[in-house]
Scaffold this active site. Sequence first.
Site, PDB file in Angstrom:
ATOM      1  N   ASP A  34     -11.802  14.056 -23.904  1.00 34.45           N
ATOM      2  CA  ASP A  34     -10.834  15.150 -24.015  1.00 34.45           C
ATOM      3  C   ASP A  34      -9.919  15.535 -22.785  1.00 34.45           C
ATOM      4  OD1 ASP A  34     -11.456  15.693 -26.393  1.00 34.45           O
ATOM      5  OD2 ASP A  34     -12.867  17.337 -25.966  1.00 34.45           O
ATOM      6  N   LYS A  56      -6.183  17.769 -25.967  1.00 31.90           N
ATOM      7  CA  LYS A  56      -5.605  18.594 -26.806  1.00 31.90           C
ATOM      8  C   LYS A  56      -5.034  19.812 -26.105  1.00 31.90           C
ATOM      9  CE  LYS A  56      -8.917  18.054 -30.536  1.00 31.90           C
ATOM     10  NZ  LYS A  56      -9.896  18.705 -31.380  1.00 31.90           N
ATOM     11  N   MET A 169     -10.136  31.289 -23.707  1.00 36.54           N
ATOM     12  CA  MET A 169      -9.017  31.252 -24.519  1.00 36.54           C
ATOM     13  C   MET A 169      -8.309  32.709 -24.746  1.00 36.54           C
ATOM     14  SD  MET A 169     -10.628  28.079 -27.010  1.00 36.54           S
ATOM     15  CE  MET A 169     -11.945  29.228 -27.593  1.00 36.54           C
TER      16      MET A 169
END
Length: 254
Positions: A34, A56, A169
């Site tokens: 990732d 991502k 987040m």
Amino acid sequence: MGKVYLVGTGPGDPELLTVKGVRCIQEADVILYDRLVDPMLLQYAKQGAELVYCGKKPRHHSVAQETINQLLVRYAKEGKVVTRLKGGDPFIYGRGAEEAETLAKAQVAFEIVPGITAGIAAPAYAGIPLTHRRYGSTIAFVAGHVCEENEEKLKWEHIANIDTIVVYMGIRRLAYIQQQLLRYGRSPHTPAAFIFQGTTEQQRTVVSTLENLIKTAQKERIQNPAIIVIGDVVRLHETISWFRPYCNPLYSQC
């Protein structure tokens, strides 16, 4: 038939990778990694191992999750040892469970290798213990950004009363998070901290209060990836902060 290892690499500091995680990298024929995985970890890969980037970013995925799932199954069915490197812990906001479900349905052998999640490590590097006998013994890990169908499942009336709240987040939804906590009785004077790029050389910690979250984020130009900690434990930051990362002179606090 091969095998897949779903490995948590920790929040950024490459030295936080587990010994088992290192072994999984060394044995892999294929490594899918990732965006938040430190490239230094790839030095453990054996010669000839295939490296597949699956990074991502918010609103931009270089490889769709469904494609990643299919790649894991395909490589394993080719008889290869596959190591999937994921930032933090695979089962904490890492979509590792979805990948494991896909592998189970395809009858592919797999193992989960836990990693240190950012919600624990970033506060620790900032000198913020998530529990403390004087300040609190309960913790909530909350996703600041969730799927629309899960929005109503977040019980803010319960979350607001937990001693220490750790938000992943959450930068894009600060106003909503602040509104919900204040609505359900959390004191506006509750200490809060933003920890940007936790455990890395770019780590930066900015302390604020619940009522000033948005103003502070704007002033200090806080952006992802960042962890938000809300609770009285933030008071200990000034006392036991030990990590001294690179200090960017553009910022007023380092």
